[in-house]
Structures are given as structure tokens and as C-alpha cells.
Design a protein around this motif. Structure first.
Motif, PDB file in Angstrom:
ATOM      1  N   MET A 247      -1.809 -12.571   7.805  1.00 16.64           N
ATOM      2  CA  MET A 247      -1.072 -11.714   6.878  1.00 16.64           C
ATOM      3  C   MET A 247      -1.191 -12.196   5.436  1.00 16.64           C
ATOM      4  O   MET A 247      -0.947 -11.427   4.498  1.00 16.64           O
ATOM      5  CB  MET A 247       0.411 -11.655   7.258  1.00 16.64           C
ATOM      6  CG  MET A 247       0.713 -10.672   8.331  1.00 16.64           C
ATOM      7  SD  MET A 247       2.478 -10.623   8.673  1.00 16.64           S
ATOM      8  CE  MET A 247       3.189 -10.436   7.051  1.00 16.64           C
ATOM      9  N   GLN A 248      -1.546 -13.430   5.251  1.00 17.77           N
ATOM     10  CA  GLN A 248      -1.695 -13.945   3.889  1.00 17.77           C
ATOM     11  C   GLN A 248      -2.756 -13.166   3.125  1.00 17.77           C
ATOM     12  O   GLN A 248      -2.765 -13.166   1.897  1.00 17.77           O
ATOM     13  CB  GLN A 248      -2.018 -15.429   3.909  1.00 17.77           C
ATOM     14  CG  GLN A 248      -0.854 -16.272   4.351  1.00 17.77           C
ATOM     15  CD  GLN A 248      -1.207 -17.744   4.447  1.00 17.77           C
ATOM     16  OE1 GLN A 248      -2.372 -18.123   4.524  1.00 17.77           O
ATOM     17  NE2 GLN A 248      -0.191 -18.580   4.437  1.00 17.77           N
ATOM     18  N   ALA A 249      -3.624 -12.472   3.836  1.00 18.86           N
ATOM     19  CA  ALA A 249      -4.631 -11.642   3.179  1.00 18.86           C
ATOM     20  C   ALA A 249      -3.972 -10.573   2.312  1.00 18.86           C
ATOM     21  O   ALA A 249      -4.497 -10.205   1.258  1.00 18.86           O
ATOM     22  CB  ALA A 249      -5.555 -11.002   4.212  1.00 18.86           C
ATOM     23  N   PHE A 250      -2.801 -10.069   2.737  1.00 15.98           N
ATOM     24  CA  PHE A 250      -2.091  -9.084   1.922  1.00 15.98           C
ATOM     25  C   PHE A 250      -1.660  -9.702   0.596  1.00 15.98           C
ATOM     26  O   PHE A 250      -1.721  -9.051  -0.445  1.00 15.98           O
ATOM     27  CB  PHE A 250      -0.868  -8.531   2.665  1.00 15.98           C
ATOM     28  CG  PHE A 250      -1.212  -7.515   3.710  1.00 15.98           C
ATOM     29  CD1 PHE A 250      -1.573  -6.227   3.362  1.00 15.98           C
ATOM     30  CD2 PHE A 250      -1.173  -7.851   5.048  1.00 15.98           C
ATOM     31  CE1 PHE A 250      -1.886  -5.279   4.313  1.00 15.98           C
ATOM     32  CE2 PHE A 250      -1.489  -6.917   6.019  1.00 15.98           C
ATOM     33  CZ  PHE A 250      -1.852  -5.634   5.653  1.00 15.98           C
ATOM     34  N   ASP A 251      -1.233 -10.938   0.628  1.00 14.21           N
ATOM     35  CA  ASP A 251      -0.820 -11.609  -0.601  1.00 14.21           C
ATOM     36  C   ASP A 251      -2.006 -11.788  -1.540  1.00 14.21           C
ATOM     37  O   ASP A 251      -1.899 -11.553  -2.743  1.00 14.21           O
ATOM     38  CB  ASP A 251      -0.172 -12.958  -0.276  1.00 14.21           C
ATOM     39  CG  ASP A 251       0.375 -13.628  -1.520  1.00 14.21           C
ATOM     40  OD1 ASP A 251       1.108 -12.962  -2.285  1.00 14.21           O
ATOM     41  OD2 ASP A 251       0.060 -14.811  -1.733  1.00 14.21           O
ATOM     42  N   VAL A 252      -3.146 -12.169  -0.990  1.00 11.41           N
ATOM     43  CA  VAL A 252      -4.350 -12.351  -1.807  1.00 11.41           C
ATOM     44  C   VAL A 252      -4.768 -11.014  -2.421  1.00 11.41           C
ATOM     45  O   VAL A 252      -5.094 -10.941  -3.613  1.00 11.41           O
ATOM     46  CB  VAL A 252      -5.494 -12.965  -0.975  1.00 11.41           C
ATOM     47  CG1 VAL A 252      -6.801 -12.974  -1.748  1.00 11.41           C
ATOM     48  CG2 VAL A 252      -5.122 -14.373  -0.535  1.00 11.41           C
TER      49      VAL A 252
ATOM     50  N   VAL B 205      -5.256  -7.391  -7.126  1.00 15.23           N
ATOM     51  CA  VAL B 205      -4.960  -6.095  -7.732  1.00 15.23           C
ATOM     52  C   VAL B 205      -4.101  -6.280  -8.983  1.00 15.23           C
ATOM     53  O   VAL B 205      -4.338  -5.640 -10.016  1.00 15.23           O
ATOM     54  CB  VAL B 205      -4.297  -5.152  -6.709  1.00 15.23           C
ATOM     55  CG1 VAL B 205      -3.725  -3.915  -7.372  1.00 15.23           C
ATOM     56  CG2 VAL B 205      -5.297  -4.750  -5.636  1.00 15.23           C
ATOM     57  N   ASP B 206      -3.110  -7.162  -8.923  1.00 16.61           N
ATOM     58  CA  ASP B 206      -2.286  -7.443 -10.102  1.00 16.61           C
ATOM     59  C   ASP B 206      -3.136  -7.956 -11.258  1.00 16.61           C
ATOM     60  O   ASP B 206      -2.945  -7.562 -12.410  1.00 16.61           O
ATOM     61  CB  ASP B 206      -1.214  -8.495  -9.780  1.00 16.61           C
ATOM     62  CG  ASP B 206      -0.003  -7.913  -9.090  1.00 16.61           C
ATOM     63  OD1 ASP B 206       0.161  -6.677  -9.068  1.00 16.61           O
ATOM     64  OD2 ASP B 206       0.792  -8.714  -8.560  1.00 16.61           O
ATOM     65  N   ALA B 207      -4.058  -8.858 -10.939  1.00 13.72           N
ATOM     66  CA  ALA B 207      -4.911  -9.430 -11.976  1.00 13.72           C
ATOM     67  C   ALA B 207      -5.773  -8.356 -12.630  1.00 13.72           C
ATOM     68  O   ALA B 207      -5.898  -8.306 -13.861  1.00 13.72           O
ATOM     69  CB  ALA B 207      -5.780 -10.543 -11.390  1.00 13.72           C
ATOM     70  N   LEU B 208      -6.356  -7.490 -11.821  1.00 12.97           N
ATOM     71  CA  LEU B 208      -7.194  -6.427 -12.382  1.00 12.97           C
ATOM     72  C   LEU B 208      -6.368  -5.421 -13.177  1.00 12.97           C
ATOM     73  O   LEU B 208      -6.809  -4.939 -14.224  1.00 12.97           O
ATOM     74  CB  LEU B 208      -7.965  -5.721 -11.266  1.00 12.97           C
ATOM     75  CG  LEU B 208      -9.078  -6.540 -10.620  1.00 12.97           C
ATOM     76  CD1 LEU B 208      -9.675  -5.786  -9.446  1.00 12.97           C
ATOM     77  CD2 LEU B 208     -10.158  -6.886 -11.649  1.00 12.97           C
ATOM     78  N   SER B 209      -5.177  -5.128 -12.702  1.00 12.68           N
ATOM     79  CA  SER B 209      -4.294  -4.227 -13.438  1.00 12.68           C
ATOM     80  C   SER B 209      -3.946  -4.824 -14.797  1.00 12.68           C
ATOM     81  O   SER B 209      -3.974  -4.137 -15.820  1.00 12.68           O
ATOM     82  CB  SER B 209      -3.027  -3.963 -12.621  1.00 12.68           C
ATOM     83  OG  SER B 209      -2.150  -3.126 -13.327  1.00 12.68           O
TER      84      SER B 209
ATOM     85  N   PRO C   9      -4.772 -14.781 -13.845  1.00 11.68           N
ATOM     86  CA  PRO C   9      -4.172 -15.894 -13.103  1.00 11.68           C
ATOM     87  C   PRO C   9      -5.065 -16.452 -11.996  1.00 11.68           C
ATOM     88  O   PRO C   9      -4.807 -17.533 -11.499  1.00 11.68           O
ATOM     89  CB  PRO C   9      -2.897 -15.278 -12.516  1.00 11.68           C
ATOM     90  CG  PRO C   9      -3.205 -13.833 -12.414  1.00 11.68           C
ATOM     91  CD  PRO C   9      -4.123 -13.511 -13.554  1.00 11.68           C
ATOM     92  N   LEU C  10      -6.103 -15.732 -11.606  1.00  9.68           N
ATOM     93  CA  LEU C  10      -6.989 -16.178 -10.527  1.00  9.68           C
ATOM     94  C   LEU C  10      -8.280 -16.712 -11.137  1.00  9.68           C
ATOM     95  O   LEU C  10      -9.109 -15.947 -11.630  1.00  9.68           O
ATOM     96  CB  LEU C  10      -7.278 -15.023  -9.560  1.00  9.68           C
ATOM     97  CG  LEU C  10      -6.039 -14.369  -8.948  1.00  9.68           C
ATOM     98  CD1 LEU C  10      -6.437 -13.143  -8.141  1.00  9.68           C
ATOM     99  CD2 LEU C  10      -5.301 -15.364  -8.074  1.00  9.68           C
TER     100      LEU C  10
END
Length: 118
Positions: free
Chosen positions: A50-55, A60-64, A84-85
Motif C-alpha cells: 500500500m505504500q505505493a499509494f503514498d509514493v 503527483v503533489d510534486a508535479l502539481s 521535494p523528491l
């Protein structure tokens, strides 16, 4: 920006990515609920996956954020530095320098000067 609609497009892309993030969060919540009903011996495996959802959410946040920063006329180097990544920033930074003259991409390397503190 080279095209008059570029800023508007980047702002729209940023908003779309934020909507996608919300969808990822909802899917993650659903999966979390389903994992609760899984047999105890499988829960750890599922939680790890499920950690894949966090990644995905972070990417997506970074690209936004990047699209929003560029829409707000931030210089590309500044917008990329704010990502941030680190791995994503490195990949995108590399792409942003392609096609630029070498002196614009790395002026210190071209001049032979080493700047430790600017």
C-alpha cells in the motif's frame, strides 16, 4: 513562456494533478479498509504494498507544485529546486537542460571557476 496560453495550461495541469491526488487518496483509503479484512498473516504484505499509494501521491503533489510554480512565472531552476523528491527533480532537471547551450546549463563548469558559496 513562449506561447501565450502556456501559463493557463500549466495552472490547469496543476489543478488536474491535484484532482488526481484526491482520487489516489480515495483509492488508498478503500484499499486500507479492505486490508483490515485480510487474514492477519497477509496484512503486513498488503500494508507494505500500500505504500505505493503514498509514493504516487508524493509524485503527483510534486508535479502539481512544479506546474503551479511555472504557471506563476517562477524560473524553471527555482521550481525544480523546490521539488521535494530528489530523484524526480534530478530527472526533470536533466530534461530541462537538454537543448540549452552548455554555458547556460553549467556556467561554472564552462568558465573553469568553482563556486563553493555564492
Amino acid at each position: 513562456m513562449s506561447h501565450p496560453n502556456t501559463k493557463g495550461l500549466l495552472a490547469a495541469v496543476s489543478a488536474e494533478l491535484a484532482d488526481i491526488r484526491a482520487g489516489i487518496d480515495e483509492a488508498g483509503d478503500l484499499v486500507s479498509e479492505l486490508v483490515k479484512g485480510a487474514p492477519p498473516e497477509q496484512r503486513l504484505t498488503y500494508l507494505t504494498r500500500m505504500q505505493a499509494f503514498d509514493v504516487l501521491s508524493q509524485r503527483v503533489d510534486a508535479l502539481s507544485g512544479l506546474a503551479g510554480a511555472l504557471a506563476a512565472d517562477q524560473p524553471m531552476d527555482t521550481a525544480l529546486a523546490a521539488l521535494p523528491l530528489a530523484e524526480m527533480a534530478d530527472r526533470l532537471r536533466e530534461l530541462s537542460f537538454r537543448g540549452r547551450p552548455l554555458s547556460e546549463a553549467a556556467p561554472a563548469a564552462v568558465s573553469g571557476d568553482l563556486l563553493l558559496f555564492d
